[in-house]
Enzyme design. Sequence first.
Site, mmCIF file in Angstrom:
data_model
loop_
_atom_site.group_PDB
_atom_site.id
_atom_site.type_symbol
_atom_site.label_atom_id
_atom_site.label_comp_id
_atom_site.label_asym_id
_atom_site.label_seq_id
_atom_site.Cartn_x
_atom_site.Cartn_y
_atom_site.Cartn_z
ATOM 1 N N SER A 111 0.832 -1.195 0.000
ATOM 2 C CA SER A 111 0.000 0.000 0.000
ATOM 3 C C SER A 111 0.863 1.239 0.000
ATOM 4 O O SER A 111 1.416 1.601 -1.025
ATOM 5 C CB SER A 111 -1.002 0.025 1.155
ATOM 6 O OG SER A 111 -1.987 0.998 0.882
ATOM 7 N N HIS A 116 5.271 13.350 7.253
ATOM 8 C CA HIS A 116 5.204 14.806 7.136
ATOM 9 C C HIS A 116 5.777 15.401 8.419
ATOM 10 O O HIS A 116 5.513 14.886 9.518
ATOM 11 C CB HIS A 116 3.768 15.293 6.937
ATOM 12 C CG HIS A 116 3.056 14.620 5.813
ATOM 13 N ND1 HIS A 116 3.283 14.932 4.485
ATOM 14 C CD2 HIS A 116 2.129 13.632 5.805
ATOM 15 C CE1 HIS A 116 2.518 14.172 3.716
ATOM 16 N NE2 HIS A 116 1.819 13.365 4.494
ATOM 17 N N CYS A 139 -1.664 -3.968 2.995
ATOM 18 C CA CYS A 139 -2.550 -5.103 2.757
ATOM 19 C C CYS A 139 -1.646 -6.318 2.609
ATOM 20 O O CYS A 139 -0.707 -6.303 1.832
ATOM 21 C CB CYS A 139 -3.371 -4.920 1.488
ATOM 22 S SG CYS A 139 -4.477 -3.500 1.523
#
Length: 264
Positions: A111, A116, A139
């Site tokens: 995935s 940040h 996943c």
Amino acid sequence: MEKLQLHGFNNLTKSLSFNIYDICYAKSGQQQRRYIEYIDEMYNAKRLTQILTDVNAIIGAEILNIARQDYEPQGASVTMLISEGHVPESITNVEGPGPAPESVVAHLNKSHITVHTYPESHPYGGISTFRADIDVSTCGRISPLKALNYLIHSFESDIVIMDYRVRGFTRDISGQKHYNDHEITSIQNYISDAMAERYQMIDVNVYQEKIFHTKMILKDFHLDNYLFETDKDALTDEERIAIQKQLKQEMAEIFYGRNYKLRR
């Protein structure tokens, strides 16, 4: 633990959100700016990319794409699109810490991974706070919690706040749905004993919804560790007491998620 035989691909989505906070005292406006510049350089997009690349190795994925950006005046972001890789038999979802930085091995699954950063300062109080938000969503077979121990070691922050959730379902070969494929009672079980000893930790778990929340704050407070370009011995006793109160209040407000009035 007996392996779950699935019909097709593992469709469970396992998501770890990890927030770290680093607090410091920078006396003057100029010192605050230099602190922001220092932390911005220390956790620039290049360094963050390396950290996420190591996380990718831990969870056993293949990197498909990397997007990274340093911002003006400060902050950075990195996003990795990843796909399923080969998962060694030695990597399991059994509750327990994943590897530390000095022993990164491999593997997880599929995935994305993002980070940040948010450096900022109090407008006049001398307090500066650095926050990094990291999300690992997969996943497949291995939980992103296996990367948690490495992430905590990589940042070693004053406060750590973590959320983990398993969503969706997958089917076994008989067609029965499974809403989780690994046992979990607490995020704390994925943190090494040595690291856990350093923090006070609180859990808020909703087991039936597969939602797990843990937050950590350092137990020991040493003023020297929080002063940026300021010598503790150059401060008066009154200044040291006042600064310590400011720092502890900042940490308590972040940890408990509410504002407090500073006691004089």
